[in-house]
Design an enzyme around this catalytic site. Structure first.
Site, PDB file in Angstrom:
ATOM      1  N   ILE A 144       0.835  -1.202   0.000  1.00  0.00           N
ATOM      2  CA  ILE A 144       0.000   0.000   0.000  1.00  0.00           C
ATOM      3  C   ILE A 144       0.870   1.252   0.000  1.00  0.00           C
ATOM      4  O   ILE A 144       0.587   2.231  -0.695  1.00  0.00           O
ATOM      5  CB  ILE A 144      -0.910   0.009   1.249  1.00  0.00           C
ATOM      6  N   GLU A 145       1.943   1.225   0.777  1.00  0.00           N
ATOM      7  CA  GLU A 145       2.780   2.418   0.949  1.00  0.00           C
ATOM      8  C   GLU A 145       3.517   2.800  -0.332  1.00  0.00           C
ATOM      9  O   GLU A 145       3.571   3.970  -0.698  1.00  0.00           O
ATOM     10  CB  GLU A 145       3.800   2.180   2.067  1.00  0.00           C
ATOM     11  N   SER A 146       4.112   1.827  -1.002  1.00  0.00           N
ATOM     12  CA  SER A 146       5.036   2.148  -2.097  1.00  0.00           C
ATOM     13  C   SER A 146       4.819   1.334  -3.358  1.00  0.00           C
ATOM     14  O   SER A 146       5.580   1.491  -4.316  1.00  0.00           O
ATOM     15  CB  SER A 146       6.476   1.917  -1.615  1.00  0.00           C
TER      16      SER A 146
END
Length: 420
Positions: A144-146
């Site tokens: 989700i983050e990167s």
């Protein structure tokens, strides 16, 4: 425009600011009821063009040519989520369903690319999570983050697979300066993320709240709990969280589902180059440039940069131990030729850059960090513009010019540019 930004956020899974920002309070009556079907948000023609642009250049395989995008019965989605071998609760509701369908219907190629990268990164995540006795499904947080891009950077200054802000990174032992950014080091950043996630779980005692706090900071989650009358579960505080965080846990649920059931929807991983799968690590104590390794051992420099993204200018500074990741078949060659490697073109690549290396080390000591090649400093209580100028060997007028300041008043917590 707002709609375009929303779709861009979903497709790129952009990282968000990790700080204690002011809370966006959303009235409960403006939130689609979790127990009812949400309003249809199908992509319009502009969004489809944007999506096609984002997907341009990605590898594809036959299995993503015609993915199964049929909308299944709610009971099937719910049963499948319950069947996943997870400790963290993965509830099914219309909000989670919306993000599951976005992955399946609008992002099969992106999912295939992420699955390809996961073959390399997930074993690293799982080893660290297992060592810290944390749920393995937390490996989907960096999805989700990167979107599993080690060099991903946000406009706010977060970087790496786990999207650490500089201050948080240093708090958890990561080196961040002009030459080295260990937020981009898969091993060290994963270790720091495990410690950080455990700390958040210790605060809230609930993994969904801990995951939400990873995105928006524990302060915002505490405020949301207060607004919700003390209720301590994600769906009760949902209306009071920042907008990005309201998407965050549903995206986490969707990531678990799509990776668990990609085959059922006709999605499989893109192929990955073998040399990026099998790697080994060597500890280096001397200054070295990645080009020295690349040219002596005939390794493409892009492969070395991919495996060692933490060396933002291709330099291992030396003076302490640094890790060099190599394709496994090249480790014996490095060991047998290391004297040749250290000596190769050293004057041009290393010694003529001594001033740059010294500045990087001073920057680390002074508390600065770099974003896109420019150096910044987070102002602390008691700092003065003159003191900061002295610390970074620049003038007050330069700081004023770089930051658009007409006077010398500065405020704690703000980020100050300290290099041209």
């Amino acid at each position: 425009m707002k709609r375009l930004i929303f779709i861009l956020t979903i497709l790129l899974l952009l990282p968000e600011l990790r700080g204690e920002d002011s809370l966006q309070v959303i009235a409960p009556d403006t939130l689609p009821a979790i127990t009812s079907e949400p309003v249809d948000e199908s992509l319009d023609s502009i969004d489809i063009k944007l999506f096609e642009w984002l997907m341009a250049g990605l590898d594809t395989t036959a299995c993503v040519g015609s993915p199964d995008t049929a909308v299944l019965a709610d009971s099937i989605y719910k049963q499948r989520l319950q069947a996943l071998p997870c400790i963290i609760e993965l509830p099914y509701n219309p909000i989670a369903k919306r993000y599951i369908q976005r992955y399946i219907k609008h992002g099969p190629r992106q999912t295939a690319r992420i699955m390809r990268e996961a073959e390399y990164f997930f074993p690293i995540f799982e080893e660290a999570l297992g060592r810290h006795n944390l749920p393995y499904e937390l490996k989907y947080v960096p999805v989700i983050e990167s979107a599993l891009r080690p060099t991903a950077r946000s406009k706010a200054g977060a970087a790496g697979l786990w999207q650490f802000m500089p201050a948080t990174a240093k708090r958890y032992g990561l080196e961040v300066n002009s030459l080295v950014d260990e937020r981009l080091d898969v091993y060290k950043s994963t270790e720091a993320a495990c410690v950080f996630l455990q700390a958040l779980y210790n605060i809230f005692g609930d993994w969904n709240l801990a995951i939400a706090a990873y995105n928006c900071g524990p302060g915002n989650v505490r405020k949301a709990i207060q607004y919700a009358g003390g209720k301590r579960d994600f769906w009760s505080i949902y209306p009071y969280l920042p907008h990005e965080t309201r998407m965050y846990v549903p995206l986490f649920i969707a990531s678990n589902y799509v990776f668990g059931y990609a085959a059922e929807h006709g999605i499989c991983a893109d192929t990955i180059r073998a040399e990026r799968m099998l790697t080994d690590t060597i500890v280096i104590k001397e200054r070295m440039h990645l080009k020295q390794v690349a040219e002596v051992l005939d390794i493409p420099i892009e492969d070395l940069r991919y495996l060692n993204p933490q060396y933002t200018r291709d330099i291992l500074p030396g003076n302490k131990e640094y890790r060099l990741c190599l394709p496994i078949e090249q480790t014996a060659g490095f060991i047998s030729q290391q004297d040749t490697i250290f000596a190769y073109n050293a004057k041009q690549l290393i010694y003529d850059r001594r001033a740059e290396i010294d500045m990087a080390q001073k920057t680390s000591v002074a508390g600065g960090y770099t974003v896109n090649g420019k150096m910044y400093y987070k102002i602390k209580q008691g700092d003065t513009l003159g003191g900061i100028a002295k610390k970074f060997h620049v003038t007050v007028s330069q700081l004023q010019k770089w930051n658009g300041l007409s006077g010398t008043n500065i405020y704690a917590g703000k980020n100050l540019r300290v290099s041209p």
